[in-house]
Design an enzyme around this catalytic site. Sequence first.
Site, short mmCIF file in Angstrom:
data_model
loop_
_atom_site.label_atom_id
_atom_site.label_comp_id
_atom_site.label_asym_id
_atom_site.label_seq_id
_atom_site.Cartn_x
_atom_site.Cartn_y
_atom_site.Cartn_z
N PRO A 277 0.81 -1.22 0.00
CA PRO A 277 0.00 0.00 0.00
C PRO A 277 0.84 1.27 0.00
O PRO A 277 1.87 1.35 0.68
CB PRO A 277 -0.82 -0.13 1.29
CG PRO A 277 -0.93 -1.60 1.50
CD PRO A 277 0.39 -2.16 1.05
N CYS A 278 0.36 2.27 -0.75
CA CYS A 278 1.14 3.49 -0.92
C CYS A 278 0.80 4.64 0.04
O CYS A 278 1.57 5.59 0.13
CB CYS A 278 1.00 4.00 -2.35
SG CYS A 278 -0.68 4.52 -2.81
N PRO A 279 -0.35 4.64 0.76
CA PRO A 279 -0.69 5.81 1.58
C PRO A 279 0.41 6.30 2.52
O PRO A 279 0.54 7.51 2.73
CB PRO A 279 -1.93 5.33 2.36
CG PRO A 279 -2.58 4.36 1.45
CD PRO A 279 -1.42 3.63 0.79
N PHE B 296 3.39 6.77 2.04
CA PHE B 296 4.43 7.53 1.34
C PHE B 296 3.87 8.43 0.24
O PHE B 296 4.62 9.13 -0.42
CB PHE B 296 5.45 6.56 0.74
CG PHE B 296 5.94 5.53 1.71
CD1 PHE B 296 6.85 5.86 2.69
CD2 PHE B 296 5.44 4.24 1.67
CE1 PHE B 296 7.28 4.91 3.61
CE2 PHE B 296 5.87 3.28 2.58
CZ PHE B 296 6.78 3.62 3.56
#
Length: 341
Positions: A80-82, A84
């Site tokens: 998951p990217c949230p 960064f």
Amino acid sequence: MPRLTSLEICAGAGGQALGLERAGFAHKAMVEIDSWAAETLRANRSKLGGKRVEVLEMDVHDLDGTRWNGEIDLLAGGVPCPPFSIAGQQLGADDERDLFPQALRLVKEIEPRAVMLENVKGLAQRRFESYRAQVIKRLNDLGYTVFWDLLQAADYGVPQLRPRFILVALQEEIAPHFSWPGPMEHRITVGDALRDMMAENGWPGADAWADQATAVAPTLVGGSKKHGGPDVGPTRAKEAWRAMGIKGSSIAEEPPGPDFPVGDPENLPRLTVPMGGILQGFPADWRWQGGKTAQWRQVGNAFPPPVAEAIGRSIYSAISTYAALNRGFDPIKQKLDIRVS
């Protein structure tokens, strides 16, 4: 060519899995917590190795990697990217959605030959330098050499600007044979990618529209379960789409028909979910599951298959080169035996 084995975590709608399948990897299992994304994986399983491939609808925190110890050539995932993302609060390691620790735990439990993890370009920022160093040190301690680079999806046949920070880690003896894939000579434009879909319902303006849509698409976004609906993204992205003759305020149910206006700046065609899939590099017949919002979330959060394929081929080449120089292929099992005795 002989197949190598892979295990996918945070598999999403299957973009990375599809690319790796094309690169020569046979999936043991694909792990995904979102129910609609898991349904999409099941609906497209024939393109991802068939019924023999497990789709595990579960939280990665609960996954026991020891089940596959010594059986996996590549552990891959789009974590998951949230934590960064520039659009988020960038809490990094303090964000409960950060799954890098779980990925590292699974590397230790599974002991794959190689690892590939994908994330947003925000992870490349200086503020996360210490975090990246911790990840690298942990992988080094486990016996891996780490490669980390920022790649642009448009350089690999995807008609979209989608920068992604990619980590590749290989066992130390395999690493000298790895190199990043080079970019393609020409980029694919939005018009080239979507011309046929815009015309499939008989819209007479499809060719003229495609001829002027000569740019690469802005990065598509899918939003989260709590935020973001089915549209092309923030105001800046909507403006870029409007310059290419697309209304970006919502996603259409189907392509424009024979009575849709031509050349009217106040009545522009909209993208559909399958069009979004094309812009991510999926095939036109990919079977997206769920309602429109759930489908678009899967589209916008996907890892483009062509990028996964390009990197996957480089990883495949590194492993197979090492094997050929040592014990080589087992023609009966069609599996590389690269374990060091």
